[in-house]
Design an enzyme around this catalytic site. Sequence first.
Site, mmCIF file in Angstrom:
data_model
loop_
_atom_site.group_PDB
_atom_site.id
_atom_site.type_symbol
_atom_site.label_atom_id
_atom_site.label_comp_id
_atom_site.label_asym_id
_atom_site.label_seq_id
_atom_site.Cartn_x
_atom_site.Cartn_y
_atom_site.Cartn_z
ATOM 1 N N LYS A 23 -35.197 -26.156 5.389
ATOM 2 C CA LYS A 23 -34.468 -27.042 4.462
ATOM 3 C C LYS A 23 -34.832 -28.515 4.711
ATOM 4 O O LYS A 23 -35.157 -29.248 3.783
ATOM 5 C CB LYS A 23 -32.949 -26.857 4.610
ATOM 6 C CG LYS A 23 -32.476 -25.436 4.379
ATOM 7 C CD LYS A 23 -30.970 -25.310 4.511
ATOM 8 C CE LYS A 23 -30.413 -25.586 5.894
ATOM 9 N NZ LYS A 23 -30.853 -24.631 6.941
ATOM 10 N N ARG A 98 -21.805 -25.311 2.392
ATOM 11 C CA ARG A 98 -21.955 -24.178 3.301
ATOM 12 C C ARG A 98 -20.795 -23.204 3.184
ATOM 13 O O ARG A 98 -20.804 -22.169 3.840
ATOM 14 C CB ARG A 98 -22.011 -24.681 4.742
ATOM 15 C CG ARG A 98 -23.413 -24.828 5.303
ATOM 16 C CD ARG A 98 -23.250 -25.472 6.654
ATOM 17 N NE ARG A 98 -24.257 -25.105 7.595
ATOM 18 C CZ ARG A 98 -25.320 -25.857 7.884
ATOM 19 N NH1 ARG A 98 -25.548 -26.975 7.236
ATOM 20 N NH2 ARG A 98 -26.159 -25.476 8.811
ATOM 21 N N ARG A 137 -39.020 -26.238 17.567
ATOM 22 C CA ARG A 137 -38.862 -27.462 16.765
ATOM 23 C C ARG A 137 -38.660 -28.713 17.628
ATOM 24 O O ARG A 137 -37.976 -28.693 18.636
ATOM 25 C CB ARG A 137 -37.632 -27.304 15.861
ATOM 26 C CG ARG A 137 -37.213 -28.620 15.218
ATOM 27 C CD ARG A 137 -36.178 -28.472 14.161
ATOM 28 N NE ARG A 137 -34.986 -27.789 14.596
ATOM 29 C CZ ARG A 137 -34.024 -27.407 13.765
ATOM 30 N NH1 ARG A 137 -34.167 -27.606 12.474
ATOM 31 N NH2 ARG A 137 -32.963 -26.805 14.216
ATOM 32 N N ARG A 171 -33.071 -30.673 19.651
ATOM 33 C CA ARG A 171 -31.630 -30.631 19.400
ATOM 34 C C ARG A 171 -30.888 -29.773 20.416
ATOM 35 O O ARG A 171 -31.379 -28.725 20.837
ATOM 36 C CB ARG A 171 -31.371 -30.053 18.002
ATOM 37 C CG ARG A 171 -31.387 -31.121 16.940
ATOM 38 C CD ARG A 171 -31.368 -30.597 15.550
ATOM 39 N NE ARG A 171 -30.422 -29.524 15.261
ATOM 40 C CZ ARG A 171 -30.304 -28.967 14.066
ATOM 41 N NH1 ARG A 171 -31.046 -29.394 13.058
ATOM 42 N NH2 ARG A 171 -29.451 -27.995 13.861
ATOM 43 N N ARG A 182 -25.223 -19.439 14.712
ATOM 44 C CA ARG A 182 -25.467 -20.165 13.458
ATOM 45 C C ARG A 182 -25.918 -19.212 12.358
ATOM 46 O O ARG A 182 -25.532 -19.363 11.194
ATOM 47 C CB ARG A 182 -26.515 -21.269 13.686
ATOM 48 C CG ARG A 182 -25.924 -22.484 14.406
ATOM 49 C CD ARG A 182 -26.964 -23.341 15.109
ATOM 50 N NE ARG A 182 -27.971 -23.893 14.251
ATOM 51 C CZ ARG A 182 -29.126 -24.408 14.682
ATOM 52 N NH1 ARG A 182 -29.398 -24.416 15.988
ATOM 53 N NH2 ARG A 182 -29.988 -24.905 13.840
HETATM 54 P P1 AP5 Z 1 -36.410 -27.129 9.576
HETATM 55 O O1 AP5 Z 1 -36.947 -27.710 8.323
HETATM 56 O O2 AP5 Z 1 -35.937 -28.071 10.630
HETATM 57 O O3 AP5 Z 1 -35.292 -26.036 9.216
HETATM 58 P P2 AP5 Z 1 -33.819 -26.209 8.645
HETATM 59 O O4 AP5 Z 1 -33.616 -25.178 7.615
HETATM 60 O O5 AP5 Z 1 -33.581 -27.639 8.263
HETATM 61 O O6 AP5 Z 1 -33.035 -25.799 9.947
HETATM 62 P P3 AP5 Z 1 -31.774 -26.426 10.661
HETATM 63 O O7 AP5 Z 1 -31.721 -25.790 12.032
HETATM 64 O O8 AP5 Z 1 -31.802 -27.926 10.643
HETATM 65 O O9 AP5 Z 1 -30.633 -25.892 9.801
HETATM 66 P P4 AP5 Z 1 -29.187 -25.740 10.190
HETATM 67 O O10 AP5 Z 1 -28.625 -25.404 8.877
HETATM 68 O O11 AP5 Z 1 -28.883 -24.808 11.284
HETATM 69 O O12 AP5 Z 1 -28.828 -27.169 10.840
HETATM 70 P P5 AP5 Z 1 -27.988 -28.412 10.318
HETATM 71 O O13 AP5 Z 1 -28.543 -29.621 10.952
HETATM 72 O O14 AP5 Z 1 -27.822 -28.372 8.840
HETATM 73 O O15 AP5 Z 1 -37.520 -26.154 10.189
HETATM 74 C C1 AP5 Z 1 -37.336 -25.552 11.462
HETATM 75 C C2 AP5 Z 1 -38.672 -25.569 12.232
HETATM 76 O O16 AP5 Z 1 -39.578 -24.670 11.580
HETATM 77 C C3 AP5 Z 1 -39.368 -26.925 12.264
HETATM 78 O O17 AP5 Z 1 -39.986 -27.089 13.523
HETATM 79 C C4 AP5 Z 1 -40.429 -26.842 11.152
HETATM 80 O O18 AP5 Z 1 -41.581 -27.625 11.466
HETATM 81 C C5 AP5 Z 1 -40.748 -25.360 11.125
HETATM 82 N N1 AP5 Z 1 -40.999 -24.859 9.775
HETATM 83 C C6 AP5 Z 1 -40.363 -25.214 8.618
HETATM 84 N N2 AP5 Z 1 -40.870 -24.516 7.583
HETATM 85 C C7 AP5 Z 1 -41.804 -23.687 8.092
HETATM 86 C C8 AP5 Z 1 -42.678 -22.712 7.521
HETATM 87 N N3 AP5 Z 1 -42.681 -22.467 6.193
HETATM 88 N N4 AP5 Z 1 -43.518 -22.049 8.338
HETATM 89 C C9 AP5 Z 1 -43.543 -22.314 9.680
HETATM 90 N N5 AP5 Z 1 -42.746 -23.230 10.282
HETATM 91 C C10 AP5 Z 1 -41.896 -23.909 9.501
HETATM 92 O O19 AP5 Z 1 -26.541 -28.085 10.935
HETATM 93 C C11 AP5 Z 1 -26.306 -28.124 12.321
HETATM 94 C C12 AP5 Z 1 -24.830 -27.884 12.577
HETATM 95 O O20 AP5 Z 1 -24.051 -28.934 11.947
HETATM 96 C C13 AP5 Z 1 -24.276 -26.587 11.986
HETATM 97 O O21 AP5 Z 1 -24.460 -25.491 12.861
HETATM 98 C C14 AP5 Z 1 -22.789 -26.949 11.810
HETATM 99 O O22 AP5 Z 1 -22.091 -26.884 13.036
HETATM 100 C C15 AP5 Z 1 -22.846 -28.403 11.372
HETATM 101 N N6 AP5 Z 1 -22.905 -28.567 9.908
HETATM 102 C C16 AP5 Z 1 -23.912 -29.123 9.182
HETATM 103 N N7 AP5 Z 1 -23.624 -29.124 7.858
HETATM 104 C C17 AP5 Z 1 -22.394 -28.544 7.751
HETATM 105 C C18 AP5 Z 1 -21.570 -28.224 6.639
HETATM 106 N N8 AP5 Z 1 -21.959 -28.498 5.374
HETATM 107 N N9 AP5 Z 1 -20.384 -27.626 6.886
HETATM 108 C C19 AP5 Z 1 -19.970 -27.347 8.157
HETATM 109 N N10 AP5 Z 1 -20.723 -27.603 9.252
HETATM 110 C C20 AP5 Z 1 -21.930 -28.202 9.053
#
Ligand code: AP5
Length: 228
Positions: A23, A98, A137, A171, A182
């Site tokens: 994402k 979410r 990552r 992270r 997660r």
């Molecule tokens: P990356 O692009 O970083 O993946 P992502 O989908 O953004 O993953 P996240 O871990 O950031 O998502 P998340 O939803 O768990 O975390 P968030 O910060 O939102 O890609 C991952 C890796 O793979 C990278 O190294 C990239 O280079 C590689 N990659 C990407 N695409 C690829 C491909 N096609 N092929 C190969 N490699 C690839 O949330 C964190 C925490 O915050 C949550 O757990 C929760 O506690 C809280 N939170 C955030 N938003 C909310 C909400 N709306 N409501 C409640 N809690 C929330």
Amino acid sequence: MDASQTPATAANLVLLGPPGAGKGTQARMLQDRFGMVQLSTGDMLRAAVAAGTEAGQKAKAVMEAGELVSDDIVIAILRDRLAEDDCAAGVILDGFPRTADQAAALDDLMAEVGKRVDAAISLEVDDDAMVTRISGRFTCAGCGEGYHDSFKQPASEGVCDKCGGTEMKRRADDNAETVKQRLEAYHAQTAPLIAFYEQKGALSRVDAMADIDAVAKELTAVVERSTA
Ligand code: AP5
């Protein structure tokens, strides 16, 4: 907008997908391509934790456990950010909504300013691959550009391609146990939103197991179709 960007579409997009689906990676590429603003609630919450705000203090332990932060906190943070001027150019929501309550709140927030979610895009991946993606990552501490030990390394080791920064970080919640939690939270609370947007006729599905550039190409086509 610089010369490399496609003219602004002012579209409002939601990117859905489990942790590691890509994402953040794809939202930044769409931002560069189309000029909409990436809004990552994860990044906003991590900034609140780092700043020690009241919301950040409440969110810290929840995030470290891999659970979802309460709707009240996240919706309030997003409401404030959406009211800023740059969001008029359209937004790419990365990690929001979410839960069903967040999706309903987003519809209300958009309606208040005469807008709507133009497209919700589900990045479809296998859970098994997500642990590998997340454990490899790292990001640039300066600009937030994302990298991976195997799939996306900087052209020059330790130097950010985008801003030239040399401090990279990982992270706290990117460990195998938290990733499992997660993923569970995603399947229980967020995956049902795929049907929610499908019923509205706003959903597109993209195979996000392909490599980063192939996924970006498919997403670009979806955005162009959604805003034609
Ligand atoms: P990356 O692009 O970083 O993946 P992502 O989908 O953004 O993953 P996240 O871990 O950031 O998502 P998340 O939803 O768990 O975390 P968030 O910060 O939102 O890609 C991952 C890796 O793979 C990278 O190294 C990239 O280079 C590689 N990659 C990407 N695409 C690829 C491909 N096609 N092929 C190969 N490699 C690839 O949330 C964190 C925490 O915050 C949550 O757990 C929760 O506690 C809280 N939170 C955030 N938003 C909310 C909400 N709306 N409501 C409640 N809690 C929330």
